[in-house]
Design a protein around this motif. Structure first.
Motif, short mmCIF file in Angstrom:
data_model
loop_
_atom_site.label_atom_id
_atom_site.label_comp_id
_atom_site.label_asym_id
_atom_site.label_seq_id
_atom_site.Cartn_x
_atom_site.Cartn_y
_atom_site.Cartn_z
N ASP A 323 47.09 40.78 32.06
CA ASP A 323 46.09 41.05 31.70
C ASP A 323 45.72 40.36 31.32
O ASP A 323 46.59 39.63 30.22
N MET A 324 44.04 40.50 30.59
CA MET A 324 43.73 39.13 29.61
C MET A 324 41.90 40.00 29.21
O MET A 324 42.13 40.45 29.92
N SER A 325 41.83 38.72 28.32
CA SER A 325 41.51 39.90 27.14
C SER A 325 39.82 38.71 28.20
O SER A 325 39.44 37.99 28.78
N ASP A 326 37.94 39.43 27.63
CA ASP A 326 37.20 38.92 28.66
C ASP A 326 36.71 38.04 28.53
O ASP A 326 36.54 37.04 29.45
N ILE A 327 37.15 37.21 27.60
CA ILE A 327 36.69 35.98 27.04
C ILE A 327 37.66 34.41 28.16
O ILE A 327 36.61 33.93 28.44
N VAL A 328 38.80 35.10 27.83
CA VAL A 328 39.37 33.86 28.84
C VAL A 328 39.22 34.23 30.55
O VAL A 328 39.24 33.05 30.99
N ALA A 329 39.02 35.34 30.41
CA ALA A 329 39.10 35.72 31.75
C ALA A 329 38.01 34.95 33.62
O ALA A 329 39.09 34.44 34.58
N PRO A 330 37.27 33.85 32.42
CA PRO A 330 37.05 33.47 33.95
C PRO A 330 37.20 31.99 34.39
O PRO A 330 36.86 31.82 35.32
N ILE A 331 37.97 31.93 33.51
CA ILE A 331 39.21 30.78 32.91
C ILE A 331 40.09 30.52 34.02
O ILE A 331 40.32 29.60 34.66
N ILE A 332 40.80 31.83 34.03
CA ILE A 332 41.59 32.07 35.09
C ILE A 332 41.63 32.47 35.77
O ILE A 332 42.11 32.20 36.90
N TYR A 333 40.53 32.90 36.15
CA TYR A 333 40.40 33.32 37.56
C TYR A 333 39.55 32.69 38.23
O TYR A 333 40.29 32.94 39.41
N ALA A 334 39.50 31.38 37.45
CA ALA A 334 38.54 30.85 38.31
C ALA A 334 40.06 30.12 39.29
O ALA A 334 39.76 29.41 40.64
N LEU A 335 41.36 29.95 38.69
CA LEU A 335 42.65 29.46 39.30
C LEU A 335 42.60 30.33 40.57
O LEU A 335 43.06 29.21 41.51
N PRO A 336 42.91 31.14 41.48
CA PRO A 336 43.24 31.97 42.56
C PRO A 336 41.83 31.11 43.04
O PRO A 336 42.27 31.43 44.01
N VAL A 337 40.67 31.23 42.28
CA VAL A 337 39.61 31.03 43.67
C VAL A 337 39.99 29.63 44.56
O VAL A 337 39.00 29.20 45.29
N GLN A 338 40.65 28.59 43.39
CA GLN A 338 40.17 27.09 43.79
C GLN A 338 41.35 27.95 45.23
O GLN A 338 41.28 26.51 46.41
N LEU A 339 42.80 28.07 44.52
CA LEU A 339 43.66 27.68 45.57
C LEU A 339 43.48 28.40 46.79
O LEU A 339 44.44 28.38 47.81
N ILE A 340 42.31 29.92 46.85
CA ILE A 340 41.90 29.86 48.33
C ILE A 340 41.56 29.09 48.91
O ILE A 340 42.08 28.41 50.67
#
Ligand code: M6R
Length: 365
Positions: A323-340
């Motif tokens: 779980d994370m707040s709105d402002i950090v989500a795009p930074i963290i969600y970038a990681l699985p996107v890169q890994l895929i």
């Protein structure tokens, strides 16, 4: 030096917790929990009626995420365009304007030309660059450096998330200067951002789940990425990464655009990545997801625990982040996107660090 990694890209993906820490500590004061962007006053946030942002590729997508932040946290309208369009548009720019250019290399020809166009028309120029001795850094009025360290892989990874960290600092600073963010709200947001390095580590811990997606994905000839709000630029980024690394045709769409065309592509051969943390707009994205599922599309949902449990059985696979707040989500969600994209390319045996036809720094237009 790749260290213990097979590719520079893998190393650079895994460096993100650390380099995000360096970049955040440059632009935020951890003690007072305030944004502290030296030189931001030169950008005249307080007096602006709009902020111009221009960049190419992944750097442009970082800018697109920040549009949501500047508008939400600073009530500052953002006009953003890809640099190759911006430079020839003959858009009105004056000495009342501030333009932000974003570039890892600081040498991208179209971004540099956009900078020069704005400068010639009297605008103040801020540049977010990773290479401090680059041409863009030299020609800007003010440089905000990403502390990502050298990025060797052609696919931009750590530079992107560090650009987001700098942009978050600028957006909060603008929010304060424009009297939009109360000190309490700013402190809350900064406290959330300070958690980014540890959240990034947790996201990277999902790597083995993500690796399993590579095999089925490698058989597809097309893929779709969907997201809303700040996850829309991430959908574009996911598609860009998959294309450039694995040569699988992919498109990113704002989830709400699905029924305006791309839904016609959905069948049982179409993998669809849905980027949707359980946030205020989650319900809307889930209804798009159900439309995809009803047509046989194979969904991979990137979300959190709550999002996974609220999606019914629409998703074939889930990648579950903390779980994370709105402002950090795009930074963290970038990681699985890169890994895929990374694991799919590795599985397919393409040249991950030097994909065909691409250059790390695009110095010709
Ligand atoms: O050096 P820059 O940030 O200006 O480069 C911009 C784009 O060429 C770059 O982000 C490109 O899209 C990457 N290969 C994406 O992974």
């Amino acid at each position: 030096d790749k260290g213990n990694y097979k590719h520079f890209m893998a190393k650079e993906i895994h460096e993100q917790p650390e380099v995000l820490g360096h970049t955040l500590s440059r632009y935020f004061d951890y003690t007072t929990k305030r944004a502290r962007v030296e030189g931001a006053d030169q950008l005249k946030f307080k007096d602006l009626s709009r902020l111009i942002i221009t960049a190419c590729g992944t750097a442009y997508l970082a800018g697109l995420v920040s549009k949501y932040w500047f508008e939400k946290y600073a009530r500052l309208p953002v006009e953003i365009d890809i640099a190759s369009e911006f430079r020839y548009r003959e858009t009105p720019v004056s000495d009342k304007d501030t333009a932000l250019v974003i570039s890892q290399s600081g040498e991208t020809a179209d971004t540099l030309a956009s900078l020069r166009y704005c400068k010639t028309n009297g605008a103040t120029i801020g540049a977010i660059v990773n290479v401090p001795e680059s041409t863009i850094a030299r020609e800007a009025d003010r440089v905000f450096q990403t502390i990502a360290g050298p990025e060797i892989g052609v696919a931009s990874t750590k530079a992107f998330t560090c650009q987001l960290a700098v942009l978050a600092g600028l957006a909060l600073q603008a929010g304060r200067e424009r009297g939009v963010l109360t000190p309490e709200r700013e402190q809350e947001l900064v406290a959330e951002l300070i958690e980014v390095p540890s959240l990034a580590l947790k996201a990277l811990a999902r790597e083995s789940d993500i690796e399993k997606l590579a095999h089925p994905l490698s058989k597809a000839s097309n893929a779709l990425y969907l997201g809303r709000a700040t996850n829309f630029p991430l959908a574009l980024e996911g598609a860009l990464k998959l294309k450039e690394l694995s040569y699988i045709h992919a498109e990113g769409y704002a989830a709400g655009e699905l029924k305006h065309g791309p839904i016609a592509l959905i069948d049982e051969n179409m993998p669809v990545f849905v980027i949707a943390p359980f946030d205020a707009i989650y319900e809307k994205t889930v209804s798009n997801m159900q439309e995809v599922a009803a047509r046989g599309g194979r969904i991979v949902l990137i979300t959190d625990e709550r999002g996974a449990s609220e999606c019914g059985n629409a998703a074939e696979n889930t990648v579950i982040l903390p779980d994370m707040s709105d402002i950090v989500a795009p930074i963290i969600y970038a990681l699985p996107v890169q890994l895929i994209a990374y694991h799919t390319a590795v599985f397919m045996g393409t040249d991950v660090d030097q994909p065909r036809n691409l250059a790390k720094s695009v110095t010709v237009e």
